[in-house]
Scaffold this active site. Structure first.
Site, short mmCIF file in Angstrom:
data_model
loop_
_atom_site.label_atom_id
_atom_site.label_comp_id
_atom_site.label_asym_id
_atom_site.label_seq_id
_atom_site.Cartn_x
_atom_site.Cartn_y
_atom_site.Cartn_z
N LEU A 1 -8.64 -3.32 2.78
CA LEU A 1 -7.89 -4.01 2.01
C LEU A 1 -6.93 -2.74 1.36
O LEU A 1 -5.51 -2.89 0.32
CB LEU A 1 -8.71 -4.30 1.15
N MET A 2 -7.81 -1.63 1.29
CA MET A 2 -7.02 -0.51 1.13
C MET A 2 -5.54 0.39 2.40
O MET A 2 -4.50 0.53 1.42
CB MET A 2 -7.23 0.86 0.67
N LYS B 1 -9.44 -1.37 -11.27
CA LYS B 1 -7.43 -2.11 -11.19
C LYS B 1 -7.22 -2.11 -9.69
O LYS B 1 -8.10 -1.37 -8.75
CB LYS B 1 -7.09 0.06 -11.53
N SER C 1 9.25 4.67 -14.95
CA SER C 1 9.62 5.85 -14.00
C SER C 1 8.52 6.26 -13.06
O SER C 1 7.40 6.42 -12.44
CB SER C 1 8.00 6.41 -15.71
N LYS D 1 7.86 6.60 -8.81
CA LYS D 1 7.64 7.76 -8.52
C LYS D 1 8.76 8.39 -7.53
O LYS D 1 9.59 7.63 -6.99
CB LYS D 1 6.32 7.49 -7.73
N ARG E 1 0.16 1.69 -1.76
CA ARG E 1 -0.83 0.57 -1.51
C ARG E 1 -1.83 0.69 -1.72
O ARG E 1 -2.82 -0.23 -1.45
CB ARG E 1 0.10 0.68 0.38
N ASP F 1 -3.67 1.24 -4.33
CA ASP F 1 -3.60 2.23 -5.45
C ASP F 1 -4.71 0.67 -6.27
O ASP F 1 -4.78 0.18 -7.21
CB ASP F 1 -2.43 1.77 -6.40
N ASP G 1 4.40 4.39 -16.00
CA ASP G 1 3.33 5.25 -14.06
C ASP G 1 1.91 4.98 -14.72
O ASP G 1 1.21 5.19 -13.70
CB ASP G 1 4.30 6.56 -13.34
N GLU H 1 0.15 2.55 -15.46
CA GLU H 1 -0.39 1.29 -16.03
C GLU H 1 -1.97 1.46 -15.94
O GLU H 1 -1.56 -0.19 -16.14
CB GLU H 1 0.35 0.69 -14.23
N ARG I 1 -4.53 2.24 -16.71
CA ARG I 1 -4.83 1.87 -17.87
C ARG I 1 -4.39 1.29 -18.44
O ARG I 1 -5.69 0.19 -19.63
CB ARG I 1 -4.85 3.45 -18.73
N1 BES Z 1 -1.82 5.17 -9.30
C1 BES Z 1 -1.83 6.18 -9.96
C2 BES Z 1 -2.51 7.57 -9.77
C3 BES Z 1 -3.04 8.54 -8.77
C4 BES Z 1 -2.16 9.42 -8.03
C5 BES Z 1 -3.51 7.72 -7.58
C6 BES Z 1 -2.52 9.82 -6.80
C7 BES Z 1 -4.22 7.90 -6.00
C8 BES Z 1 -3.11 8.81 -5.43
C9 BES Z 1 -1.16 6.25 -11.73
O1 BES Z 1 -1.59 4.96 -11.48
C10 BES Z 1 -1.09 7.14 -12.20
O2 BES Z 1 0.39 7.64 -11.64
N2 BES Z 1 -0.91 8.27 -12.65
C11 BES Z 1 0.08 8.90 -13.15
C12 BES Z 1 -0.68 9.27 -14.79
C13 BES Z 1 0.33 10.07 -15.99
C14 BES Z 1 1.58 9.38 -16.01
C15 BES Z 1 0.26 9.94 -17.36
C16 BES Z 1 -0.65 10.64 -12.87
O3 BES Z 1 -1.40 10.68 -12.23
O4 BES Z 1 0.78 11.10 -12.65
ZN ZN Z 2 1.47 4.88 -11.87
ZN ZN Z 3 -1.40 3.44 -10.93
#
Ligand code: BES
Ligand code: ZN
Ligand code: ZN
Length: 516
Positions: free
Chosen positions: A199-200, A279, A289, A291, A300, A302, A361, A363, A365
């Site tokens: 799935l991941m 999640k 915001s 990436k 993919r 996540d 980003d 999201e 939480r």
């Molecule tokens: N899904 C990401 C976290 C992530 C990053 C998982 C790399 C696996 C590998 C999450 O939603 C995210 O983007 N978090 C941000 C939070 C920040 C904006 C406070 C992050 O970690 O940069």
């Molecule tokens: Zn994110």
């Molecule tokens: Zn995420």
């Protein structure tokens, strides 16, 4: 002259390739065998075979140990050596190095070296045979049939669904051991993790929220007697006032799904369930915001929290664990669009708390906040949520361990014990008020979805945010961002999405089932 040489070469090749018996000429019928050998102690002369390998050796009047001596120095841990044509039933035999026989659990490292060596060695042997297009392997239990099965089934998995050229499909079976139950358990544990890996790894245009939910529903269909699956729609989420989850989902054209699984394995249907929440962002672009595009494809995965949680429930059902489990997976994409949530917007979660979304980003939480609120309605005995939540978690521990933030020493003990058995480690992280203060300081709302000191302690501020939606005394948040993918750290997983820590979740649930 050239013609003559070619003919001669052909004759030599034909001779070299001549099979042991005519029945082995067809590739499909080729059988392989994986046998273990320990590292020698000091100046010991003889090779040190496992029980099953020693019996095999005896049946050949010591030919295997003789060949091993001729082949040179002892086999190092995780390395394999191939022997052809030494046994009527097994044209290819892979002998694999298990390390020292005396290996065991290291308290400081929280690591069972013996089990890990078995997984590593068996996986190496099976893969070597797979390369030779052997389609069926028998495997020595190497002293622990469950770990051997895990090594075989995890080691042989690869995601080649979308390639025209696929790896040989290999089936595996226990060889020369009575511990069939241990082997079967190991197969179910590993197949659970492989489902999460599937799935991941699958691209986000294949595993949409709807496709994810349908896949899990199909996998649970054989266990319908003890399982109910509910695929909740957007209208249901609106009824439930899941404003935080809906705010993430609204940027995408793909409809969100709130997947709800009930597994009733306990004889007592009133027994409070274990609640697992994952999640399920099937693609995280970051939203407005946005990436950076480098490595964005990894997002993919996540939905790794949802994948590991749902896969562990599928495996728990296959094992018929005597325990009740509720699984929740809020599934959606996080995309930028004209409808998407914007930085500075304020949304309201199911429990009435308002959240200022300063970074779209962050999201995970948001969707977990609503799922956690809803989860409390099942009066769970414990809550475990799993999420690829923060890049900061990867910075902190890398791929060594899943970070565990918990308000319960009891729950921590259970998870830690489980992880020593599976070799898929957990490590405890802090839930200090210090971090809570950073997310409760919002200009416009009750909470802010990012910590006020930007990136510092990012994994901890995310955990502190989730804690604001938890009232239960036994709750743990597992941040799996660091263990999401594998390069070569875990030798029995190929490069790709890891499916970690599915087996630890399963072992933890099994512990609750059997120890209470
Ligand atoms: N899904 C990401 C976290 C992530 C990053 C998982 C790399 C696996 C590998 C999450 O939603 C995210 O983007 N978090 C941000 C939070 C920040 C904006 C406070 C992050 O970690 O940069
Ligand atoms: Zn994110
Ligand atoms: Zn995420």
């Amino acid at each position: 002259m050239l013609v003559v040489r070619k003919a001669a070469q052909k004759a030599v090749r034909k001779h070299l390739c001549r099979p042991f018996s005519a029945s082995h000429t067809h590739l499909q019928e080729r059988k392989g065998l994986v046998l273990g050998v320990f590292e020698k102690n000091g100046e010991e002369e003889s090779v040190h075979l496992t029980e099953a390998a020693a019996r095999f050796d005896q049946s050949l009047s010591g030919k295997l140990s003789e060949l091993l001596k001729i082949a040179g120095p002892g086999l190092k841990k995780g390395k394999s050596r191939l022997f052809y044509g030494i046994h009527q039933d097994f044209p290819c035999v892979a002998v694999v190095g298990l390390g020292k026989e005396s290996e065991g659990v290291c308290g400081a490292e929280k690591w069972d070296s013996r089990k890990e060596s078995i997984r590593q060695a068996v996986s190496a042997g099976c893969r070597t045979l797979q390369e030779l297009k052997v389609s069926h392997v028998e495997v020595d239990d190497c002293g622990d049939a469950k770990s051997a099965a895990e090594g075989a089934v995890l080691g042989l998995f690869s995601y080649d669904e979308l390639k025209s050229k696929k790896k040989t499909r290999v089936t595996s079976k226990l060889h020369g051991s009575a511990d069939v139950d241990g082997w079967k358990k190991g197969v179910i544990y590993a197949e659970g993790q492989n489902l999460a890996r599937f799935l991941m790894e699958a691209p986000a245009n294949r595993i949409t929220p709807t496709a994810f939910a349908n896949t899990i529903e199909e996998k649970l269909a054989p266990h319908a007697e003890r399982v109910t699956v509910k695929k909740r729609s957007k209208a249901w989420m609106e009824e439930q006032q899941m404003g935080a989850f809906l705010s993430v989902a609204r940027g995408s054209e793909e409809p969100p799904v709130f997947l709800e699984l009930h597994y009733s394995g306990s004889a007592d249907s009133q027994q409070p369930p274990l609640l697992l929440v994952g999640k399920g962002i099937t693609f995280d672009s970051g939203g407005i915001s946005l990436k950076p595009s480098q490595s964005m494809d990894a997002m993919r995965a996540d939905m790794g929290g949802a994948a590991t949680v749902c896969a562990s429930i599928v495996a728990a059902a296959a094992l018929k664990l005597p325990v009740n489990i509720v699984g929740l997976a809020p599934l959606c994409e996080n995309m930028p669009s004209g409808k998407a949530i914007k930085p500075g917007d304020v949304v309201m979660a199911k429990n009435g708390k308002t959240i200022q979304v300063d970074n779209t980003d962050a999201e995970g939480r948001l969707i977990l906040a609503d799922a956690l609120c809803y989860g409390h309605t099942f009066n769970p005995r414990a809550i475990v949520n799993v999420a690829t939540l923060t890049g900061a978690m990867d910075v902190a521990l890398g791929s060594a361990a899943t970070g565990v933030f918990t308000n319960s020493d009891w729950l921590w003990e259970q998870l830690q014990q489980a992880s020593v058995v599976t070799g898929d480690r957990v490590w405890r992280m802090p839930l200090f008020q210090h971090y809570t203060n950073q997310v409760t300081d919002s200009q416009l709302a009750d909470l802010n979805n990012i910590g006020k000191y930007s990136r510092s302690g990012g994994a901890c501020t995310a955990a502190a945010f989730l804690k604001e939606f938890v009232m239960a005394p036994h709750w743990a948040h597992l941040d799996i961002a660091g263990v999401m993918s594998n390069k070569d750290e875990v030798p029995y997983l190929r490069k790709g999405m890891s499916g970690r820590p599915t087996r630890t979740l399963l072992e933890f649930a099994a512990g609750l089932a059997h120890r209470g």
